[in-house]
Design a protein around this motif. Structure first.
Motif, mmCIF file in Angstrom:
data_model
loop_
_atom_site.group_PDB
_atom_site.id
_atom_site.type_symbol
_atom_site.label_atom_id
_atom_site.label_comp_id
_atom_site.label_asym_id
_atom_site.label_seq_id
_atom_site.Cartn_x
_atom_site.Cartn_y
_atom_site.Cartn_z
ATOM 1 N N LEU A 21 -3.527 5.066 -0.066
ATOM 2 C CA LEU A 21 -2.132 4.708 0.159
ATOM 3 C C LEU A 21 -1.815 4.787 1.650
ATOM 4 C CD1 LEU A 21 -2.013 5.771 -2.957
ATOM 5 C CD2 LEU A 21 0.428 5.981 -2.491
ATOM 6 N N ALA B 141 -1.743 0.009 -3.703
ATOM 7 C CA ALA B 141 -2.909 0.480 -2.941
ATOM 8 C C ALA B 141 -4.204 0.130 -3.655
ATOM 9 C CB ALA B 141 -2.803 1.987 -2.720
ATOM 10 N N ALA C 134 6.954 6.124 -2.617
ATOM 11 C CA ALA C 134 6.369 5.168 -3.550
ATOM 12 C C ALA C 134 7.302 4.898 -4.728
ATOM 13 C CB ALA C 134 5.022 5.691 -4.060
ATOM 14 N N ALA D 80 0.999 3.427 -5.360
ATOM 15 C CA ALA D 80 -0.345 3.573 -5.918
ATOM 16 C C ALA D 80 -0.797 2.281 -6.587
ATOM 17 C CB ALA D 80 -0.365 4.731 -6.918
ATOM 18 N N ARG E 294 0.813 -1.218 0.000
ATOM 19 C CA ARG E 294 0.000 0.000 0.000
ATOM 20 C C ARG E 294 0.847 1.269 0.000
ATOM 21 N NH1 ARG E 294 -3.072 -3.393 3.419
ATOM 22 N NH2 ARG E 294 -5.241 -3.655 2.732
#
Length: 432
Positions: A398, A376, A419, A373, A370
């Motif tokens: 997220l 998630a 990320a 993106a 998560r």
């Protein structure tokens, strides 16, 4: 290694690309042009049925982060979008034909891809990815619904009209992007009196009958403009027609309401009505939308349409790789899984394609987590949720930033940085 991908939409094409990148032979089955749904018009792969916009390209927006993650993972869909880009301010909008044509050419000419043009009416044997989309044919939908673990949700999706540029009254239209970010949009300003008359006409206009249509089953992101207007007289002025950040250069002032037009093709000959998805009857679209300043004599290259979308209740049915929990090697991808939007659909195809490729290589499936993106979205559709509904990617799904940062944009920047670092590490691990 061989696999089957059913459906050559955004998700199916991205899934096929990720498989062949890893040496898997793919049979890509697409029902077009043998069978066309009411919403499809082109025989090309990855047809953009609704808008030509893939939304924001800025990292401060979650869909912008999702795009950048996909670029790092060598996405075919993002490569096509970047090649077919047309002016749209901070958004990534594309010329539809260039976009779909590039993807079609890349896959049809690839030595590991065999394309079959036919309608599939039965569930495939694993290894396979079902990416037939929300416009799945009735017979295939029945086959999917026959799986004992499946329950479906029906929603409705709509497309906005497209008008020709040379039919616009440029004496009333001005060019600008919101908040001075360039001049990529055409804008039709309205006075209070013009807005009031337009809303009243919109509310009384005839709509096309759609079997089983219920306004409560319309996805919020594709709400027909007439349905929005029924929620209150000022809803449009605070929604798709908000004038904020769009002063008319001829007066220096903001209008009471503004309709924006976004370029729809590379040549700049077509423009779509931003946020004006509709199910009005075609003559009513010409009459009512023609009341907007600048559109008095607009020629419609395509009228707006509405169609039914089908979504799986994915939690408990799919895992975080989009794999059917009870049937290893069988995956779903695309909007049918409950991700909403072009980019999100392609993202699900990416995760499913990578996962299946690694599975065929007897390697562990990737954990995007998560914190990304991509991950998630995959966790959203696979986490138990009795009130499950389709979802666009947002920073809200997220993992949050562990430290306290009051400024939202700075917080999002930190989450995006984390990320992208995670994606870089995953790509190295997956491609080793």
């Amino acid at each position: 290694m061989k696999a089957t991908v059913i459906g050559a939409g955004l998700a199916g094409c991205e899934a096929a690309w990720q498989l062949i990148k890893r040496g898997v032979e793919v049979t890509l089955i697409e029902q077009k042009p043998q069978a066309m749904s009411p919403a499809h018009q082109s025989p090309l792969f990855a047809e953009l049925v609704c808008s030509n916009s893939l939304r924001s390209d800025r990292l401060q927006n979650a869909v912008g982060l999702l795009k950048e993650e996909m670029r790092k993972m060598d996405s075919l869909v993002l490569a096509a979008a970047d090649k077919a880009r047309v002016p749209a301010g901070g958004a990534l909008a594309v010329d539809r034909d260039t976009f779909s044509g590039f993807i079609t050419e890349q896959l049809k000419n690839h030595p590991l891809v065999t394309v079959e043009e036919k309608e599939v009416t039965e569930l495939p044997s694993a290894p396979a990815i079902i990416a037939t989309g929300p416009l799945t044919s009735d017979k295939m939908a029945e086959a999917i619904a026959s799986m004992p673990e499946v329950s479906t949700l029906n929603f409705y999706d709509a497309a906005a009209p497209i008008v020709t540029a040379d039919s616009l009254n440029m004496e009333k239209v001005f060019r600008a992007s919101r908040y001075g970010r360039g001049d990529d949009y055409l804008n039709c300003p309205m006075s209070r009196e013009e807005y009031d008359v337009f809303v009243e006409a919109l509310l009384s206009a005839e709509t096309a009958p759609i079997h089983g249509f219920e306004e409560k089953k319309v996805f919020e992101g594709c709400m027909p403009v007439e349905s929005m207007a029924r929620r209150g007289h000022m809803v449009l002025a605070f929604g798709p027609m908000k004038p904020v950040g769009l002063p008319d250069p001829r007066t220096g002032k903001e209008a009471y309401a503004v309709l924006q037009l976004r370029q729809d093709d590379a040549a700049g000959t077509l423009y779509n009505l931003v946020g004006f998805q509709t199910r009005l009857k075609f003559p009513e679209q010409k009459r009512v939308f023609g009341m907007i300043p600048g559109l008095e004599n607009a020629e419609f290259a395509r009228y707006g349409v509405m169609h039914r979308n089908t979504f799986l209740h994915s939690p408990g049915f799919l895992d975080c790789h989009y794999q059917v929990i009870s049937r290893p090697g069988l995956y779903f991808a695309g909007q049918m899984t409950g991700v909403e939007g072009y980019v999100e659909s392609a993202a699900s195809g990416m995760v499913a394609g990578i996962s299946l490729a690694l599975q065929l290589q007897d390697r562990p499936l990737p954990d995007f987590t998560r914190e990304t993106a991509l991950g998630a979205l995959a966790h959203y559709i696979s986490t138990p949720n009795s009130a499950f509904q389709p979802m666009n990617v947002t920073y809200g799904i997220l993992d949050s930033w562990p430290g306290r940062i009051r400024n939202k944009q700075q917080r999002y920047e930190k989450i995006a940085e984390r990320a992208l670092e995670k994606i870089d590490a995953l790509k190295t691990e997956i491609d080793q």
